[in-house]
Scaffold this motif. Structure first.
Motif, mmCIF file in Angstrom:
data_model
loop_
_atom_site.group_PDB
_atom_site.id
_atom_site.type_symbol
_atom_site.label_atom_id
_atom_site.label_comp_id
_atom_site.label_asym_id
_atom_site.label_seq_id
_atom_site.Cartn_x
_atom_site.Cartn_y
_atom_site.Cartn_z
ATOM 1 N N SER A 22 0.824 -1.201 0.000
ATOM 2 C CA SER A 22 0.000 0.000 0.000
ATOM 3 C C SER A 22 0.866 1.261 0.000
ATOM 4 C CB SER A 22 -0.919 -0.016 1.228
ATOM 5 O OG SER A 22 -1.623 1.177 1.352
ATOM 6 N N ASN A 23 1.840 1.298 0.880
ATOM 7 C CA ASN A 23 2.725 2.472 0.984
ATOM 8 C C ASN A 23 3.546 2.687 -0.292
ATOM 9 O OD1 ASN A 23 1.826 3.018 3.575
ATOM 10 N ND2 ASN A 23 3.522 1.963 4.563
ATOM 11 N N LEU A 24 4.069 1.612 -0.858
ATOM 12 C CA LEU A 24 4.876 1.735 -2.067
ATOM 13 C C LEU A 24 4.041 2.189 -3.264
ATOM 14 C CD1 LEU A 24 7.199 -1.359 -1.643
ATOM 15 C CD2 LEU A 24 7.913 1.042 -1.759
ATOM 16 N N ILE A 25 2.822 1.699 -3.367
ATOM 17 C CA ILE A 25 1.943 2.133 -4.453
ATOM 18 C C ILE A 25 1.667 3.633 -4.332
ATOM 19 C CG2 ILE A 25 -0.441 1.989 -5.307
ATOM 20 C CD1 ILE A 25 -0.224 -1.064 -4.957
ATOM 21 N N THR A 26 1.444 4.086 -3.114
ATOM 22 C CA THR A 26 1.221 5.525 -2.904
ATOM 23 C C THR A 26 2.463 6.320 -3.302
ATOM 24 O OG1 THR A 26 -0.354 5.097 -1.122
ATOM 25 C CG2 THR A 26 0.616 7.291 -1.213
ATOM 26 N N GLU A 27 3.631 5.858 -2.877
ATOM 27 C CA GLU A 27 4.885 6.546 -3.201
ATOM 28 C C GLU A 27 5.166 6.562 -4.702
ATOM 29 O OE1 GLU A 27 8.470 5.254 -1.220
ATOM 30 O OE2 GLU A 27 7.373 5.008 0.659
ATOM 31 N N LEU A 28 5.002 5.415 -5.337
ATOM 32 C CA LEU A 28 5.387 5.275 -6.743
ATOM 33 C C LEU A 28 4.369 5.855 -7.723
ATOM 34 C CD1 LEU A 28 6.732 1.604 -6.610
ATOM 35 C CD2 LEU A 28 8.089 3.697 -6.859
ATOM 36 N N TYR A 29 3.083 5.706 -7.399
ATOM 37 C CA TYR A 29 2.044 6.049 -8.365
ATOM 38 C C TYR A 29 1.087 7.140 -7.894
ATOM 39 C CZ TYR A 29 3.774 1.603 -10.080
ATOM 40 O OH TYR A 29 4.602 0.593 -10.508
ATOM 41 N N GLY A 30 1.229 7.555 -6.635
ATOM 42 C CA GLY A 30 0.374 8.612 -6.121
ATOM 43 C C GLY A 30 -1.077 8.200 -5.924
ATOM 44 N N ILE A 31 -1.312 6.906 -5.829
ATOM 45 C CA ILE A 31 -2.672 6.384 -5.642
ATOM 46 C C ILE A 31 -2.709 5.696 -4.279
ATOM 47 C CG2 ILE A 31 -4.377 4.731 -6.488
ATOM 48 C CD1 ILE A 31 -4.074 6.276 -8.843
ATOM 49 N N GLN A 32 -3.666 6.092 -3.463
ATOM 50 C CA GLN A 32 -3.795 5.463 -2.146
ATOM 51 C C GLN A 32 -4.733 4.269 -2.227
ATOM 52 O OE1 GLN A 32 -4.925 8.701 0.467
ATOM 53 N NE2 GLN A 32 -2.797 8.948 1.062
ATOM 54 N N ILE A 33 -4.192 3.122 -1.853
ATOM 55 C CA ILE A 33 -4.982 1.895 -1.771
ATOM 56 C C ILE A 33 -4.755 1.348 -0.370
ATOM 57 C CG2 ILE A 33 -5.431 -0.381 -2.711
ATOM 58 C CD1 ILE A 33 -4.073 0.532 -5.304
ATOM 59 N N ASP A 34 -5.797 1.308 0.408
ATOM 60 C CA ASP A 34 -5.704 0.859 1.793
ATOM 61 C C ASP A 34 -5.302 -0.619 1.855
ATOM 62 O OD1 ASP A 34 -7.417 -0.192 4.426
ATOM 63 O OD2 ASP A 34 -6.449 1.767 4.648
ATOM 64 N N SER A 35 -4.483 -0.963 2.830
ATOM 65 C CA SER A 35 -4.035 -2.350 2.973
ATOM 66 C C SER A 35 -5.197 -3.302 3.255
ATOM 67 C CB SER A 35 -2.966 -2.469 4.052
ATOM 68 O OG SER A 35 -3.458 -2.040 5.306
#
Length: 87
Positions: A22-35
């Motif tokens: 979840s954290n890496l997706i937010t960092e890399l793509y700017g999209i928040q996906i809850d765990s």
């Protein structure tokens, strides 16, 4: 392969926790996906994600985006419509 299995297998190959994913997706793509949402996708508790989320998941999990979206559509399309498409 069914959607949840594609997600589950790819996540296991990454060998990361759901929170890390979840954290890496937010960092890399700017999209928040809850765990917790990722957990529900992985277990099949939630229906397959939207195309936008599937594109991001495919990139991050090294999956073929078309294969992931096709698996999602097979589960989202009502059986009678899917039968007509196949016929």
């Amino acid at each position: 392969m069914i959607y949840r299995d594609l997600i589950k297998n790819a996540m296991e190959e990454k060998n990361l926790s759901l929170r890390q994913i979840s954290n890496l997706i937010t960092e890399l793509y700017g999209i928040q996906i809850d765990s917790s949402y990722l957990s529900k996708l992985r277990s099949g508790e939630k229906p397959p994600a939207s195309d936008k989320i599937n594109d991001v998941l495919a990139k991050f999990l090294d999956l073929d985006a078309i294969e992931l979206k096709a698996a999602a559509y097979r589960e989202k399309i009502p059986p009678e419509v899917l039968a007509r498409i196949k016929g």
